[in-house]
Design a protein around this motif. Structure first.
Motif, PDB file in Angstrom:
ATOM      1  N   GLN A  21      -9.841  -0.867  -1.524  1.00  0.00           N
ATOM      2  CA  GLN A  21     -10.429   0.186  -2.352  1.00  0.00           C
ATOM      3  C   GLN A  21     -10.312   1.540  -1.670  1.00  0.00           C
ATOM      4  OE1 GLN A  21     -13.817  -0.565  -4.814  1.00  0.00           O
ATOM      5  NE2 GLN A  21     -14.816   1.334  -4.201  1.00  0.00           N
ATOM      6  N   TYR A  22     -10.467   1.558  -0.348  1.00  0.00           N
ATOM      7  CA  TYR A  22     -10.269   2.819   0.370  1.00  0.00           C
ATOM      8  C   TYR A  22      -8.863   3.349   0.122  1.00  0.00           C
ATOM      9  CZ  TYR A  22      -8.690   5.774   4.180  1.00  0.00           C
ATOM     10  OH  TYR A  22      -8.095   6.785   4.901  1.00  0.00           O
ATOM     11  N   VAL A  23      -7.861   2.484   0.219  1.00  0.00           N
ATOM     12  CA  VAL A  23      -6.477   2.916   0.010  1.00  0.00           C
ATOM     13  C   VAL A  23      -6.279   3.395  -1.424  1.00  0.00           C
ATOM     14  CG1 VAL A  23      -4.074   2.158  -0.038  1.00  0.00           C
ATOM     15  CG2 VAL A  23      -5.581   1.404   1.809  1.00  0.00           C
ATOM     16  N   PHE A  24      -6.821   2.645  -2.373  1.00  0.00           N
ATOM     17  CA  PHE A  24      -6.651   2.977  -3.790  1.00  0.00           C
ATOM     18  C   PHE A  24      -7.264   4.331  -4.121  1.00  0.00           C
ATOM     19  CE2 PHE A  24      -8.122   2.828  -8.228  1.00  0.00           C
ATOM     20  CZ  PHE A  24      -6.920   2.582  -8.873  1.00  0.00           C
ATOM     21  N   MET A  25      -8.381   4.667  -3.472  1.00  0.00           N
ATOM     22  CA  MET A  25      -9.098   5.902  -3.776  1.00  0.00           C
ATOM     23  C   MET A  25      -8.637   7.090  -2.933  1.00  0.00           C
ATOM     24  SD  MET A  25     -11.185   5.146  -6.218  1.00  0.00           S
ATOM     25  CE  MET A  25     -12.376   6.491  -6.188  1.00  0.00           C
ATOM     26  N   THR A  26      -7.619   6.882  -2.100  1.00  0.00           N
ATOM     27  CA  THR A  26      -7.194   7.919  -1.167  1.00  0.00           C
ATOM     28  C   THR A  26      -5.861   8.520  -1.586  1.00  0.00           C
ATOM     29  OG1 THR A  26      -8.336   6.801   0.646  1.00  0.00           O
ATOM     30  CG2 THR A  26      -6.657   8.413   1.251  1.00  0.00           C
ATOM     31  N   PRO A  27      -5.825   9.804  -1.948  1.00  0.00           N
ATOM     32  CA  PRO A  27      -4.568  10.413  -2.378  1.00  0.00           C
ATOM     33  C   PRO A  27      -3.586  10.651  -1.238  1.00  0.00           C
ATOM     34  CG  PRO A  27      -6.324  12.046  -2.324  1.00  0.00           C
ATOM     35  CD  PRO A  27      -6.969  10.720  -2.063  1.00  0.00           C
ATOM     36  N   ASP A  28      -4.089  10.863  -0.024  1.00  0.00           N
ATOM     37  CA  ASP A  28      -3.215  11.169   1.112  1.00  0.00           C
ATOM     38  C   ASP A  28      -3.764  10.474   2.351  1.00  0.00           C
ATOM     39  OD1 ASP A  28      -1.584  12.152   3.066  1.00  0.00           O
ATOM     40  OD2 ASP A  28      -1.996  14.267   2.696  1.00  0.00           O
ATOM     41  N   ARG A  29      -3.325   9.240   2.562  1.00  0.00           N
ATOM     42  CA  ARG A  29      -3.860   8.482   3.695  1.00  0.00           C
ATOM     43  C   ARG A  29      -3.491   9.097   5.032  1.00  0.00           C
ATOM     44  NH1 ARG A  29      -2.450   2.601   4.541  1.00  0.00           N
ATOM     45  NH2 ARG A  29      -3.279   3.132   6.585  1.00  0.00           N
ATOM     46  N   ALA A  30      -2.322   9.702   5.125  1.00  0.00           N
ATOM     47  CA  ALA A  30      -1.901  10.281   6.402  1.00  0.00           C
ATOM     48  C   ALA A  30      -2.927  11.294   6.887  1.00  0.00           C
ATOM     49  CB  ALA A  30      -0.530  10.932   6.260  1.00  0.00           C
ATOM     50  N   GLU A  31      -3.433  12.109   5.970  1.00  0.00           N
ATOM     51  CA  GLU A  31      -4.429  13.116   6.335  1.00  0.00           C
ATOM     52  C   GLU A  31      -5.797  12.486   6.554  1.00  0.00           C
ATOM     53  OE1 GLU A  31      -6.100  17.445   4.779  1.00  0.00           O
ATOM     54  OE2 GLU A  31      -5.195  16.058   3.341  1.00  0.00           O
ATOM     55  N   LEU A  32      -6.232  11.637   5.613  1.00  0.00           N
ATOM     56  CA  LEU A  32      -7.579  11.082   5.707  1.00  0.00           C
ATOM     57  C   LEU A  32      -7.726  10.106   6.864  1.00  0.00           C
ATOM     58  CD1 LEU A  32      -8.024  12.519   3.037  1.00  0.00           C
ATOM     59  CD2 LEU A  32      -9.258  10.507   2.232  1.00  0.00           C
TER      60      LEU A  32
ATOM     61  N   ARG B  44     -10.315   8.523  11.899  1.00  0.00           N
ATOM     62  CA  ARG B  44     -10.188   8.095  13.298  1.00  0.00           C
ATOM     63  C   ARG B  44     -10.893   9.081  14.232  1.00  0.00           C
ATOM     64  NH1 ARG B  44      -4.701   6.502  11.580  1.00  0.00           N
ATOM     65  NH2 ARG B  44      -4.553   4.225  11.771  1.00  0.00           N
ATOM     66  N   GLU B  45     -10.649  10.366  14.015  1.00  0.00           N
ATOM     67  CA  GLU B  45     -11.262  11.380  14.876  1.00  0.00           C
ATOM     68  C   GLU B  45     -12.775  11.386  14.723  1.00  0.00           C
ATOM     69  OE1 GLU B  45      -9.313  14.870  13.520  1.00  0.00           O
ATOM     70  OE2 GLU B  45      -7.373  14.333  14.403  1.00  0.00           O
ATOM     71  N   GLY B  46     -13.258  11.207  13.499  1.00  0.00           N
ATOM     72  CA  GLY B  46     -14.693  11.200  13.270  1.00  0.00           C
ATOM     73  C   GLY B  46     -15.372  10.003  13.896  1.00  0.00           C
ATOM     74  N   LEU B  47     -14.819   8.810  13.678  1.00  0.00           N
ATOM     75  CA  LEU B  47     -15.417   7.604  14.253  1.00  0.00           C
ATOM     76  C   LEU B  47     -15.425   7.670  15.779  1.00  0.00           C
ATOM     77  CD1 LEU B  47     -13.863   4.858  11.922  1.00  0.00           C
ATOM     78  CD2 LEU B  47     -16.219   5.715  11.896  1.00  0.00           C
ATOM     79  N   GLU B  48     -14.345   8.190  16.347  1.00  0.00           N
ATOM     80  CA  GLU B  48     -14.290   8.310  17.805  1.00  0.00           C
ATOM     81  C   GLU B  48     -15.321   9.314  18.310  1.00  0.00           C
ATOM     82  OE1 GLU B  48     -11.059   9.131  21.402  1.00  0.00           O
ATOM     83  OE2 GLU B  48     -10.488   9.477  19.316  1.00  0.00           O
TER      84      GLU B  48
ATOM     85  N   ASP C 296      -0.485  -1.835   6.257  1.00  0.00           N
ATOM     86  CA  ASP C 296       0.826  -1.195   6.165  1.00  0.00           C
ATOM     87  C   ASP C 296       1.975  -2.173   6.386  1.00  0.00           C
ATOM     88  OD1 ASP C 296      -0.375   1.216   5.622  1.00  0.00           O
ATOM     89  OD2 ASP C 296      -0.336   1.912   7.701  1.00  0.00           O
ATOM     90  N   LEU C 297       1.674  -3.361   6.911  1.00  0.00           N
ATOM     91  CA  LEU C 297       2.710  -4.371   7.143  1.00  0.00           C
ATOM     92  C   LEU C 297       2.784  -5.413   6.028  1.00  0.00           C
ATOM     93  CD1 LEU C 297       2.226  -5.046  10.975  1.00  0.00           C
ATOM     94  CD2 LEU C 297       4.085  -3.767   9.884  1.00  0.00           C
ATOM     95  N   LEU C 298       1.878  -5.343   5.054  1.00  0.00           N
ATOM     96  CA  LEU C 298       1.870  -6.343   3.989  1.00  0.00           C
ATOM     97  C   LEU C 298       3.157  -6.295   3.173  1.00  0.00           C
ATOM     98  CD1 LEU C 298      -1.765  -6.035   2.539  1.00  0.00           C
ATOM     99  CD2 LEU C 298      -0.909  -7.730   4.172  1.00  0.00           C
TER     100      LEU C 298
END
Length: 292
Positions: free
Chosen positions: A67-78, A83-87, A106-108
């Motif tokens: 669902q995260y992938v489906f709702m995300t228009p630009d995964r590269a940016e998000l 990652r930066e926020g969680l870290e 990404d390997l599926l």
């Protein structure tokens, strides 16, 4: 004001609340900035990191990583913001799991992806029943089963690592944090908006994108035909087309005057003098349109 010197902003009411209130308040403030047509470069980076980390958590809790992938228009940016926020907030376990889920997704293969996304049992049921289902002949693609296990792991981890609490504490301790009343927040955003040199162009673009459906269709037809729309003149409900009375929209481009006629399946751009069809767009099931 450079991006790195833009402060995180919370309202007084939100900052005084519990962890969920603080994180939710940051989301509300960022949403208000987006509604005011500020872009990512004009919003505090850490506010966006908190915002998108919370977005990921909300989507993953509701429907897994898919669902995260489906709702995300630009995964590269998000993905980068997350990652930066969680870290930065110290959610090490969530960061590690996010990285594993993103890498595996990404390997599926196409078959594994379809299997993972198909309707059926809940993520938890699938994760618990993978071995049983396989033994009974209901084998699931390996990648799909692995993703479902990660989704189940996420739900367990959400209980073990208080990422919302970490997010809220991180926001509370931001350098130069601004805590404003609702009125002060409105003035603060208005001041930022006033500093944007191309704001009028942004507002014009926003108005075009949110225009009436017939205008959006005409603009799409012009784009397909390679024309530049000048103005839409009028709608004619009594236009004769192929022996039928239909609604036709008259408009002018940089190359002359044309009409648009649409039905349930498609819209066409017609030269009224020659009756030549210059462009066609077909409607999708969700009533959007795409280039034919």
């Amino acid at each position: 004001m450079t991006t790195h010197h833009i402060p995180v902003v919370l309202t007084a009411a939100g900052a005084a609340g519990n962890n969920e209130d603080v994180v939710g308040d940051n989301v509300s403030v960022v949403n208000e900035m987006y509604r005011s047509l500020l872009n990512a470069e004009e919003i505090a980076p850490n506010a966006l990191r908190s915002y998108f980390a919370d977005f990921y958590l909300t989507q993953a809790l509701d429907g897994g990583f898919a669902q995260y992938v489906f709702m995300t228009p630009d995964r590269a940016e998000l993905d980068g913001y997350i990652r930066e926020g969680l870290e930065a907030m110290g959610a090490k376990a969530h960061l590690e799991l996010f990285n594993r889920a993103a890498a595996l997704y990404d390997l599926l293969t196409e078959t594994e992806l379809q299997d993972y996304l198909e309707d059926g049992a809940t993520t938890e049921d699938n994760a618990e029943g993978t071995a049983e289902g396989t033994a009974a002949g209901g084998h699931r693609a390996d990648g799909a089963a692995a993703m479902e296990l990660l989704d189940a792991e996420f739900e367990d981890l959400f209980e073990a690592e208080d990422v919302t609490g970490l997010n809220a504490d991180w926001l509370r301790n931001q350098p130069s944090l601004l805590i404003l009343t609702e009125q002060e927040l409105a003035a603060h955003i208005a001041d930022r908006v006033a500093q944007v040199p191309d704001m009028e162009e942004r507002r014009a673009e926003e108005e075009r994108e949110n225009g009436p459906e017939f205008e959006l269709i005409i603009r799409e037809l012009c784009a397909v035909a390679g024309h530049e729309l000048v103005k839409i003149s009028m709608g004619d409900p009594n236009h004769e087309h192929h022996g039928e009375t239909v609604l036709a929209w008259h408009f002018t481009t940089d190359q002359g005057e044309f009409i648009m006629i649409d039905d349930d399946e498609e819209a066409v751009m017609i030269n009224p003098q020659t009756q030549e069809i210059l462009a066609t767009v077909e409607f999708e099931l969700d009533e959007d349109f795409v280039e034919a």
